[in-house]
Design an enzyme around this catalytic site. Structure first.
Site, PDB file in Angstrom:
ATOM      1  N   SER A 171       0.832  -1.201   0.000  1.00 36.46           N
ATOM      2  CA  SER A 171       0.000   0.000   0.000  1.00 36.46           C
ATOM      3  C   SER A 171       0.871   1.258   0.000  1.00 36.46           C
ATOM      4  O   SER A 171       1.645   1.461  -0.938  1.00 36.46           O
ATOM      5  CB  SER A 171      -0.962  -0.041   1.192  1.00 36.46           C
ATOM      6  OG  SER A 171      -1.953   0.952   1.093  1.00 36.46           O
ATOM      7  N   ASP A 333      -9.078  -5.696  -4.472  1.00 37.55           N
ATOM      8  CA  ASP A 333      -8.744  -4.383  -3.925  1.00 37.55           C
ATOM      9  C   ASP A 333      -9.610  -3.298  -4.563  1.00 37.55           C
ATOM     10  O   ASP A 333      -9.620  -3.116  -5.775  1.00 37.55           O
ATOM     11  CB  ASP A 333      -7.263  -4.091  -4.193  1.00 37.55           C
ATOM     12  CG  ASP A 333      -6.723  -2.935  -3.360  1.00 37.55           C
ATOM     13  OD1 ASP A 333      -7.526  -2.143  -2.841  1.00 37.55           O
ATOM     14  OD2 ASP A 333      -5.491  -2.837  -3.243  1.00 37.55           O
ATOM     15  N   HIS A 366      -8.186  -4.967  -0.231  1.00 40.51           N
ATOM     16  CA  HIS A 366      -6.902  -4.324   0.036  1.00 40.51           C
ATOM     17  C   HIS A 366      -6.182  -5.007   1.192  1.00 40.51           C
ATOM     18  O   HIS A 366      -4.953  -5.164   1.180  1.00 40.51           O
ATOM     19  CB  HIS A 366      -7.152  -2.844   0.361  1.00 40.51           C
ATOM     20  CG  HIS A 366      -5.924  -1.992   0.358  1.00 40.51           C
ATOM     21  ND1 HIS A 366      -5.205  -1.715  -0.792  1.00 40.51           N
ATOM     22  CD2 HIS A 366      -5.283  -1.333   1.368  1.00 40.51           C
ATOM     23  CE1 HIS A 366      -4.180  -0.918  -0.499  1.00 40.51           C
ATOM     24  NE2 HIS A 366      -4.204  -0.687   0.807  1.00 40.51           N
TER      25      HIS A 366
END
EC number: 2.3.1.-
Length: 386
Positions: A171, A333, A366
């Site tokens: 991320s 995601d 995610h």
């Protein structure tokens, strides 16, 4: 709390019951100049290391952490700790990132969200400005992903580490990893952006602004000057609620929170909240006890401003990358979409770079970039062995 619950479930499922014991260390830079030319004096960050540095100092893997994370990537601080670091399922002896072979380092970022966690060391708006004896507040300079990288580089330089076998991050950590390979291409041999991208577009930047708005809209925020009166708790909890939801795919979210039809009150009273929202806020409130509202705003801005090379053309900046690259987006995601990794892949391939692409399966979206990594552990291990 949601992340901890999911992580614990993943550990129980995988059968992992033991973890390395690790120690948080402190690094200080007497004077640090940000990308926008402002001075922070001093800068302090925490860091952790796993494994042994070899004599040639060429077995180093740098782990760059995600938005709400810290340098605690693996292991435990003591046997009594309830949970190990977030990637303990892939970092350790014999694991995908094998600490029998590699010396693995992770560093707390500037403006780390968890500034009130006793195991986090960071410098940001909530820390004391030596010039005034008070918290920096919004006098703290806007910082960028590039600034995070420069602090990490200063630490590595102090250890005599000149090359990185790999940089791996999830991320916001993927932003740092990509910036490392773009800014210091001669120092990075392998690049692994997990649930990441080389750019933030207008859509992603505005979505991130949704995390900042509840804090700014809370009267208790007081334009960032709230340290004498207390956190803007309502705004912070709402922001963290959005962050938790955005990190989870609907399949996983609906398994964790009750469906609307189970609530009687919302059928009768427009003012009534759904149980799912109430529970989400309760989980966010647990995290809020360790986090700072201004730090969240600064991390949002650093993320919004990111593009590889921190210049006008991120695609051109990627031409400088020399590292072999493995992109690991999560199939579900909905925050940093797999298509953003695909676009990054296309830009690297257009520049003639070697790129491998493999999606992380799972139901958590995610968050699969944290709890779902065992599913791609073999892919990662093979890439690191090549």
């Amino acid at each position: 709390m949601l992340l901890r619950i999911l992580f614990l479930s993943a550990l129980l499922f995988s059968g992992l019951t033991q973890a390395m014991l690790v120690e948080k260390q402190r690094f200080e830079i007497a004077k640090f100049t940000t990308e926008n030319g402002q001075l922070i004096a001093p800068v302090q960050v925490g860091w952790e290391a796993y494994g042994q540095l070899n004599e040639a100092k060429d077995n180093v893997i740098l782990i760059t952490h995600f938005f709400s994370g810290s340098s605690h990537a693996a292991g435990k601080y003591s046997e009594e700790d309830a949970l190990p670091g977030y990637w303990d399922n892939i970092i350790g002896p014999g694991k995908a990132i094998d600490t029998d072979r590699f010396y693995v380092i992770s560093v707390d970022t500037l403006v780390n969200a968890n500034v009130f966690d006793p195991n986090v060391i960071t410098t940001g708006p909530a820390t004391i400005n030596p010039a005034t004896g008070k918290p920096w507040g919004l006098d703290f300079p806007v910082v960028t992903i590039g600034d995070f990288v420069e602090v990490q580089k200063a630490l590595l330089d102090s250890l005599g580490i000149e090359r990185l076998y790999a940089v791996i991050g999830a991320s916001m950590g993927s932003f740092q990893a990509i910036e490392w390979a773009t800014r210091y291409p001669e120092r990075v041999e392998r690049l692994v952006p997990v649930i990441g991208t080389a750019f933030i577009d207008a859509w992603a930047a505005v979505r991130l602004e949704r995390w900042a708005y509840p804090i700014k809209a809370d009267p208790a925020w007081k334009n960032g000057d709230y340290y004498a009166t207390g956190q803007p708790t309502e705004g912070l909890i709402t922001a963290l609620s959005y962050i938790i939801q955005d990190a989870v795919y609907p399949t996983g979210f609906n398994l964790r929170y009750p469906a609307p039809f189970t609530d009687a009150a919302p059928h009768q009273d427009i003012r009534a909240s759904f149980s799912a929202w109430q529970q989400l806020r309760e989980h966010a409130a647990v995290r809020a006890a360790y986090q700072d509202a201004n730090h969240i705003l600064y991390l949002v801005r650093a993320s919004q401003l990111f593009r590889a090379g921190m210049g006008d053309n991120w695609q051109a900046a990627l031409k400088r990358v020399q590292a072999r690259t493995l992109l690991l987006p999560a199939t579900g995601d909905q925050l940093l979409l797999p298509q953003m990794s695909r676009t990054t892949q296309q830009a690297l391939e257009a520049a003639g770079k070697e790129v491998h692409y493999h999606e992380i399966p799972g139901i958590w979206g995610h968050l699969d970039g944290v709890v779902g990594m065992p599913a791609v552990a073999e892919v990662l291990s093979e890439f690191l062995q090549q």
